[in-house]
Scaffold this motif. Sequence first.
Motif, mmCIF file in Angstrom:
data_model
loop_
_atom_site.group_PDB
_atom_site.id
_atom_site.type_symbol
_atom_site.label_atom_id
_atom_site.label_comp_id
_atom_site.label_asym_id
_atom_site.label_seq_id
_atom_site.Cartn_x
_atom_site.Cartn_y
_atom_site.Cartn_z
ATOM 1 N N LEU A 10 34.995 40.106 41.623
ATOM 2 C CA LEU A 10 36.343 40.537 41.943
ATOM 3 C C LEU A 10 37.289 39.881 40.952
ATOM 4 O O LEU A 10 36.956 38.844 40.369
ATOM 5 N N ALA A 11 38.441 40.464 40.771
ATOM 6 C CA ALA A 11 39.431 39.900 39.854
ATOM 7 C C ALA A 11 40.445 39.080 40.643
ATOM 8 O O ALA A 11 40.601 39.238 41.852
ATOM 9 N N ALA A 12 41.145 38.214 39.924
ATOM 10 C CA ALA A 12 42.180 37.372 40.523
ATOM 11 C C ALA A 12 43.200 37.011 39.443
ATOM 12 O O ALA A 12 42.876 37.010 38.257
ATOM 13 N N PRO A 13 44.416 36.687 39.850
ATOM 14 C CA PRO A 13 45.435 36.343 38.854
ATOM 15 C C PRO A 13 45.245 34.934 38.307
ATOM 16 O O PRO A 13 44.649 34.074 38.967
ATOM 17 N N PRO A 14 45.750 34.687 37.107
ATOM 18 C CA PRO A 14 45.673 33.335 36.535
ATOM 19 C C PRO A 14 46.283 32.299 37.482
ATOM 20 O O PRO A 14 47.292 32.557 38.146
ATOM 21 N N GLY A 15 45.635 31.150 37.571
ATOM 22 C CA GLY A 15 46.139 30.042 38.373
ATOM 23 C C GLY A 15 45.866 30.130 39.865
ATOM 24 O O GLY A 15 46.370 29.320 40.632
ATOM 25 N N ALA A 38 29.922 27.811 29.299
ATOM 26 C CA ALA A 38 30.499 28.770 28.353
ATOM 27 C C ALA A 38 31.463 29.734 29.047
ATOM 28 O O ALA A 38 32.387 30.260 28.418
ATOM 29 N N LEU A 39 31.267 29.958 30.345
ATOM 30 C CA LEU A 39 32.141 30.860 31.097
ATOM 31 C C LEU A 39 33.246 30.115 31.843
ATOM 32 O O LEU A 39 34.286 30.699 32.152
ATOM 33 N N ALA A 40 33.028 28.846 32.130
ATOM 34 C CA ALA A 40 34.007 28.055 32.887
ATOM 35 C C ALA A 40 35.348 27.968 32.176
ATOM 36 O O ALA A 40 36.391 27.883 32.830
ATOM 37 N N VAL A 41 35.342 28.018 30.846
ATOM 38 C CA VAL A 41 36.597 27.923 30.093
ATOM 39 C C VAL A 41 37.507 29.120 30.353
ATOM 40 O O VAL A 41 38.700 29.059 30.095
ATOM 41 N N ARG A 42 36.963 30.204 30.885
ATOM 42 C CA ARG A 42 37.761 31.395 31.189
ATOM 43 C C ARG A 42 38.492 31.292 32.527
ATOM 44 O O ARG A 42 39.259 32.164 32.887
ATOM 45 N N GLY A 43 38.203 30.242 33.312
ATOM 46 C CA GLY A 43 38.776 30.113 34.648
ATOM 47 C C GLY A 43 37.967 30.910 35.654
ATOM 48 O O GLY A 43 36.889 31.410 35.362
ATOM 49 N N GLY A 44 38.513 31.005 36.852
ATOM 50 C CA GLY A 44 37.815 31.702 37.918
ATOM 51 C C GLY A 44 36.877 30.781 38.660
ATOM 52 O O GLY A 44 36.806 29.579 38.403
ATOM 53 N N HIS A 55 31.823 36.464 42.645
ATOM 54 C CA HIS A 55 32.425 35.825 41.474
ATOM 55 C C HIS A 55 33.868 36.294 41.398
ATOM 56 O O HIS A 55 34.141 37.490 41.538
ATOM 57 N N LEU A 56 34.784 35.379 41.173
ATOM 58 C CA LEU A 56 36.194 35.713 41.022
ATOM 59 C C LEU A 56 36.574 35.426 39.585
ATOM 60 O O LEU A 56 36.585 34.265 39.161
ATOM 61 N N GLY A 57 36.865 36.465 38.831
ATOM 62 C CA GLY A 57 37.221 36.330 37.427
ATOM 63 C C GLY A 57 38.723 36.477 37.238
ATOM 64 O O GLY A 57 39.365 37.284 37.905
ATOM 65 N N ILE A 58 39.262 35.699 36.347
ATOM 66 C CA ILE A 58 40.698 35.718 36.080
ATOM 67 C C ILE A 58 41.048 36.912 35.196
ATOM 68 O O ILE A 58 40.381 37.171 34.195
ATOM 69 N N GLU A 59 42.094 37.621 35.604
ATOM 70 C CA GLU A 59 42.526 38.808 34.882
ATOM 71 C C GLU A 59 44.046 38.786 34.726
ATOM 72 O O GLU A 59 44.778 38.782 35.727
ATOM 73 N N ALA A 60 44.521 38.750 33.480
ATOM 74 C CA ALA A 60 45.962 38.840 33.231
ATOM 75 C C ALA A 60 46.447 40.195 33.737
ATOM 76 O O ALA A 60 45.745 41.199 33.627
ATOM 77 N N GLY A 61 47.618 40.235 34.337
ATOM 78 C CA GLY A 61 48.145 41.483 34.864
ATOM 79 C C GLY A 61 47.413 41.968 36.099
ATOM 80 O O GLY A 61 47.432 43.155 36.406
ATOM 81 N N PHE A 62 46.762 41.066 36.807
ATOM 82 C CA PHE A 62 45.964 41.414 37.992
ATOM 83 C C PHE A 62 46.769 42.203 39.023
ATOM 84 O O PHE A 62 47.914 41.882 39.314
ATOM 85 N N ARG A 63 46.126 43.236 39.548
ATOM 86 C CA ARG A 63 46.605 43.976 40.723
ATOM 87 C C ARG A 63 45.399 44.240 41.598
ATOM 88 O O ARG A 63 44.394 44.772 41.111
ATOM 89 N N PRO A 64 45.464 43.880 42.890
ATOM 90 C CA PRO A 64 44.300 44.134 43.744
ATOM 91 C C PRO A 64 44.052 45.626 43.905
ATOM 92 O O PRO A 64 44.985 46.421 43.931
ATOM 93 N N PRO A 108 43.410 35.665 49.587
ATOM 94 C CA PRO A 108 44.815 35.316 49.361
ATOM 95 C C PRO A 108 45.486 36.036 48.202
ATOM 96 O O PRO A 108 46.707 36.005 48.094
ATOM 97 N N VAL A 109 44.713 36.694 47.336
ATOM 98 C CA VAL A 109 45.328 37.420 46.218
ATOM 99 C C VAL A 109 45.304 38.930 46.456
ATOM 100 O O VAL A 109 45.678 39.707 45.587
#
Length: 120
Positions: A10-15, A38-44, A55-64, A108-109
Motif C-alpha cells: 500500500l502507499a502512504a505519504p512522506p513522514g 537498500a530499500l530502507a533508505v526510501r522510507g516506509g 508493505h507501506l511504501g512512501i509515495e510523493a503526492g499520495f492519495r488513498p 491513519p492515511v
Amino acid sequence: MLAAVDHVQLAAPPGSEDLLRVYYTDVLGMTEIPKPPALAVRGGCRFRAGAVQLHLGIEAGFRPAGKAHPGLRVTGIEAFAARLAARGATVTWDDHLPGHRRFYSEDPVGNRLEFLEPLE
C-alpha cells in the motif's frame, strides 16, 4: 506458476511512518519487520501477522484509493472489530458478501482495508 501472495503493498505519504507503526502494530496487532537496507533508505515500513505481510511504501503526492483494498481473512471477527473500535479505528460492517461476515476500516492515511471471516 503462481503459488501464493507474498505481500501486498500500500502507499502512504512522506513522514507517515510513525502513524502507520501505531496502527499496524497497536491496533491491528501485527509485528513490524525490517526492510532490506537498500530499500530502507526510501522510507516506509513493513508488517507481518502469520503469513500475511503488508508493505507501506512512501509515495510523493499520495492519495488513498477509493475502492482498491486488501482483503484480510480473520478469525473471531466480532472480537477483532471490537479491538479496532476500542483503539479508535473505524469499523463499517458490510453484509453484501454471501457466506461471510465482513467490515471495512481505514488506516491513519486513508488506505481502505477489508476484514472478512467465512460463516460456518
